[in-house]
Design a protein around this motif. Structure first.
Motif, PDB file in Angstrom:
ATOM      1  N   ASP A 103      -2.587  11.342 -11.853  1.00 40.15           N
ATOM      2  CA  ASP A 103      -1.993  13.380 -11.375  1.00 40.15           C
ATOM      3  C   ASP A 103      -1.727  13.496 -13.290  1.00 40.15           C
ATOM      4  O   ASP A 103      -1.026  14.987 -13.209  1.00 40.15           O
ATOM      5  N   GLY A 104      -1.580  12.586 -14.435  1.00 38.45           N
ATOM      6  CA  GLY A 104      -1.538  13.001 -15.347  1.00 38.45           C
ATOM      7  C   GLY A 104       0.180  13.111 -15.627  1.00 38.45           C
ATOM      8  O   GLY A 104       0.931  13.230 -16.584  1.00 38.45           O
ATOM      9  N   TYR A 105       1.380  13.043 -14.082  1.00 41.49           N
ATOM     10  CA  TYR A 105       2.521  13.296 -14.859  1.00 41.49           C
ATOM     11  C   TYR A 105       3.079  11.640 -15.081  1.00 41.49           C
ATOM     12  O   TYR A 105       2.508  10.800 -15.437  1.00 41.49           O
ATOM     13  N   ARG A 106       3.646  11.941 -16.096  1.00 43.25           N
ATOM     14  CA  ARG A 106       4.657  11.095 -17.130  1.00 43.25           C
ATOM     15  C   ARG A 106       6.472  11.735 -17.028  1.00 43.25           C
ATOM     16  O   ARG A 106       6.542  12.381 -17.716  1.00 43.25           O
ATOM     17  N   PRO A 107       7.027  10.125 -16.778  1.00 38.38           N
ATOM     18  CA  PRO A 107       8.749  10.740 -16.860  1.00 38.38           C
ATOM     19  C   PRO A 107       8.887  10.966 -18.487  1.00 38.38           C
ATOM     20  O   PRO A 107       8.763  10.865 -19.039  1.00 38.38           O
ATOM     21  N   ASP A 108       9.813  11.599 -18.953  1.00 38.36           N
ATOM     22  CA  ASP A 108      10.351  11.503 -19.958  1.00 38.36           C
ATOM     23  C   ASP A 108      11.342  10.252 -20.772  1.00 38.36           C
ATOM     24  O   ASP A 108      10.910  10.359 -21.762  1.00 38.36           O
ATOM     25  N   TYR A 109      11.575   9.560 -19.021  1.00 37.70           N
ATOM     26  CA  TYR A 109      12.195   8.087 -20.148  1.00 37.70           C
ATOM     27  C   TYR A 109      11.439   7.171 -19.868  1.00 37.70           C
ATOM     28  O   TYR A 109      11.188   7.208 -18.593  1.00 37.70           O
ATOM     29  N   GLN A 165       0.746  -1.483   0.176  1.00 39.29           N
ATOM     30  CA  GLN A 165      -0.071   0.017  -0.140  1.00 39.29           C
ATOM     31  C   GLN A 165       1.247   0.807  -0.285  1.00 39.29           C
ATOM     32  O   GLN A 165       1.978   1.116   0.973  1.00 39.29           O
ATOM     33  N   SER A 166       0.376   2.062  -1.158  1.00 42.55           N
ATOM     34  CA  SER A 166       1.434   2.712  -0.927  1.00 42.55           C
ATOM     35  C   SER A 166       0.314   4.586   0.466  1.00 42.55           C
ATOM     36  O   SER A 166      -0.210   4.475   0.570  1.00 42.55           O
ATOM     37  N   MET A 167       1.805   5.536   0.698  1.00 44.09           N
ATOM     38  CA  MET A 167       1.376   5.954   2.189  1.00 44.09           C
ATOM     39  C   MET A 167       1.486   7.333   1.478  1.00 44.09           C
ATOM     40  O   MET A 167       1.705   7.626   0.349  1.00 44.09           O
ATOM     41  N   GLN A 168       0.301   8.150   2.799  1.00 47.54           N
ATOM     42  CA  GLN A 168       0.434   9.870   1.853  1.00 47.54           C
ATOM     43  C   GLN A 168       2.072  10.408   1.778  1.00 47.54           C
ATOM     44  O   GLN A 168       2.179  11.195   0.947  1.00 47.54           O
ATOM     45  N   ASP A 169       2.451  10.160   3.117  1.00 43.64           N
ATOM     46  CA  ASP A 169       3.676  11.001   2.939  1.00 43.64           C
ATOM     47  C   ASP A 169       4.632  10.254   2.859  1.00 43.64           C
ATOM     48  O   ASP A 169       4.713   8.329   2.834  1.00 43.64           O
ATOM     49  N   MET A 170       5.947  10.923   1.574  1.00 46.53           N
ATOM     50  CA  MET A 170       6.748  10.505   1.607  1.00 46.53           C
ATOM     51  C   MET A 170       8.037  10.891   2.594  1.00 46.53           C
ATOM     52  O   MET A 170       8.263  12.476   2.307  1.00 46.53           O
ATOM     53  N   LYS A 204       2.879   2.446 -13.970  1.00 47.44           N
ATOM     54  CA  LYS A 204       1.794   1.668 -14.333  1.00 47.44           C
ATOM     55  C   LYS A 204       0.004   2.614 -14.489  1.00 47.44           C
ATOM     56  O   LYS A 204       0.354   4.285 -13.734  1.00 47.44           O
ATOM     57  N   ARG A 205      -0.194   2.501 -14.940  1.00 44.28           N
ATOM     58  CA  ARG A 205      -1.331   2.697 -15.220  1.00 44.28           C
ATOM     59  C   ARG A 205      -2.397   2.828 -13.721  1.00 44.28           C
ATOM     60  O   ARG A 205      -3.158   1.487 -13.221  1.00 44.28           O
ATOM     61  N   THR A 206      -2.785   3.728 -12.910  1.00 40.59           N
ATOM     62  CA  THR A 206      -2.681   3.284 -12.084  1.00 40.59           C
ATOM     63  C   THR A 206      -4.611   3.760 -12.204  1.00 40.59           C
ATOM     64  O   THR A 206      -5.144   5.069 -13.356  1.00 40.59           O
ATOM     65  N   SER A 207      -5.313   3.662 -10.667  1.00 39.96           N
ATOM     66  CA  SER A 207      -6.867   4.190 -10.889  1.00 39.96           C
ATOM     67  C   SER A 207      -7.176   5.762 -10.726  1.00 39.96           C
ATOM     68  O   SER A 207      -7.513   6.642 -10.361  1.00 39.96           O
ATOM     69  N   GLN A 208      -5.826   6.572  -9.673  1.00 43.66           N
ATOM     70  CA  GLN A 208      -6.166   8.488  -9.328  1.00 43.66           C
ATOM     71  C   GLN A 208      -4.326   8.791 -10.253  1.00 43.66           C
ATOM     72  O   GLN A 208      -4.244   9.147  -9.572  1.00 43.66           O
ATOM     73  N   ASP A 250      12.399   3.218 -11.049  1.00 41.13           N
ATOM     74  CA  ASP A 250      12.182   2.015 -11.326  1.00 41.13           C
ATOM     75  C   ASP A 250      10.485   2.025 -11.879  1.00 41.13           C
ATOM     76  O   ASP A 250      10.758   1.683 -12.555  1.00 41.13           O
ATOM     77  N   ILE A 251       9.640   2.920 -11.228  1.00 42.19           N
ATOM     78  CA  ILE A 251       8.693   2.726 -10.876  1.00 42.19           C
ATOM     79  C   ILE A 251       7.527   4.102 -11.015  1.00 42.19           C
ATOM     80  O   ILE A 251       7.766   4.538  -9.486  1.00 42.19           O
ATOM     81  N   VAL A 252       6.800   4.539 -12.189  1.00 41.61           N
ATOM     82  CA  VAL A 252       5.816   5.535 -11.578  1.00 41.61           C
ATOM     83  C   VAL A 252       4.743   5.088 -11.429  1.00 41.61           C
ATOM     84  O   VAL A 252       4.135   5.263 -12.430  1.00 41.61           O
ATOM     85  N   GLY A 253       3.747   5.367  -9.855  1.00 39.06           N
ATOM     86  CA  GLY A 253       2.335   4.520 -10.133  1.00 39.06           C
ATOM     87  C   GLY A 253       1.607   5.646 -10.235  1.00 39.06           C
ATOM     88  O   GLY A 253       1.068   6.839 -11.603  1.00 39.06           O
TER      89      GLY A 253
END
Length: 223
Positions: A177-183, A114-119, A171-175, A140-143
């Motif tokens: 935020d539109g962010y995509r890495p450059d590569y 589970q992803s936590m709210q605070d990083m 990762k194609r998530t249900s939430q 490694d991975i962007v959710g």
């Protein structure tokens, strides 16, 4: 991978939601993980080839520059090491030379699956040293993209000359935020994956392939 399961979209690969994966029986993997995995999502050989292509794209875009590579630990270390090695090999055999310094930062954003709210951002040199530098963040991975946005906001405070982000997986998530890495190497379904240094509570980093963990594996290594 069949054409129906792996689609080329722009300059990226998308693995479809209905892709059944490869049978584990087709591959070798550590015996201590027998019974803990559903299937192989991306075999190691495909990861290696795709990483080499990303290195070529990065070299074409930002060659002739001094680059600070900021590797996001722990999951990004394998992808980062292979990506940097490919860039170095391309640089040696090219008229364009890219000088790289590698630093490390660790982000803590998961508890079990589970992803936590605070990083939390830990480690790395003083980020003020990035002022005026060309920075390549390797993840490694962007959710959802929230974690990367927090890191980018922290780095941008120090006014680097350029920031680019390379991620092996999106990762194609249900939430989103539109962010995509450059590569990025592969766009994958919303699955919890392990292997190639991606972990579940520090396990599965020694697995070469990217695999989907099953419920038995999650329960076995839950903390």
């Amino acid at each position: 991978m069949s054409p129906a399961s792996l689609m080329l979209q722009g300059n990226s690969f998308q693995i479809s939601d209905n892709w059944p994966g490869y049978s584990l029986d087709l591959f070798t993997y550590p015996q201590h993980y027998y019974g803990d995995l559903e299937y192989v999502l991306i075999p190691h050989g495909i990861i290696v080839d795709r990483t080499e292509r990303l290195a070529k794209d990065i070299m074409q875009d930002i060659g002739d520059n001094d680059i600070v590579v900021l590797c996001v630990l722990k999951g990004g270390y394998k992808f980062c090491a292979d990506l940097v090695e490919h860039i170095k090999n391309l640089s040696r055999n090219s008229e364009r030379f890219i000088s790289m310094k590698v630093d490390f930062v660790r982000l803590k954003s998961y508890h079990n699956d589970q992803s936590m709210q605070d990083m939390q951002i830990m480690g790395g040199d003083d980020l003020s040293k990035l002022t005026g530098k060309n920075v390549l963040i390797v993840e490694d991975i962007v959710g959802t993209g929230r974690t990367m946005k927090v890191l980018l906001n922290n780095i941008e405070k120090y006014k680097p000359k350029m920031i680019k982000v390379a991620s092996l997986l999106v990762k194609r998530t249900s939430q989103p935020d539109g962010y995509r890495p450059d590569y990025y190497g592969f766009e994958i379904p919303d699955l919890f994956v392990v292997g190639y240094a991606l972990d579940y509570n520090e396990h599965f980093r020694d697995l070469n392939h990217i695999c989907v963990i099953n419920d038995h594996g999650k329960a076995k290594y839950r903390v």
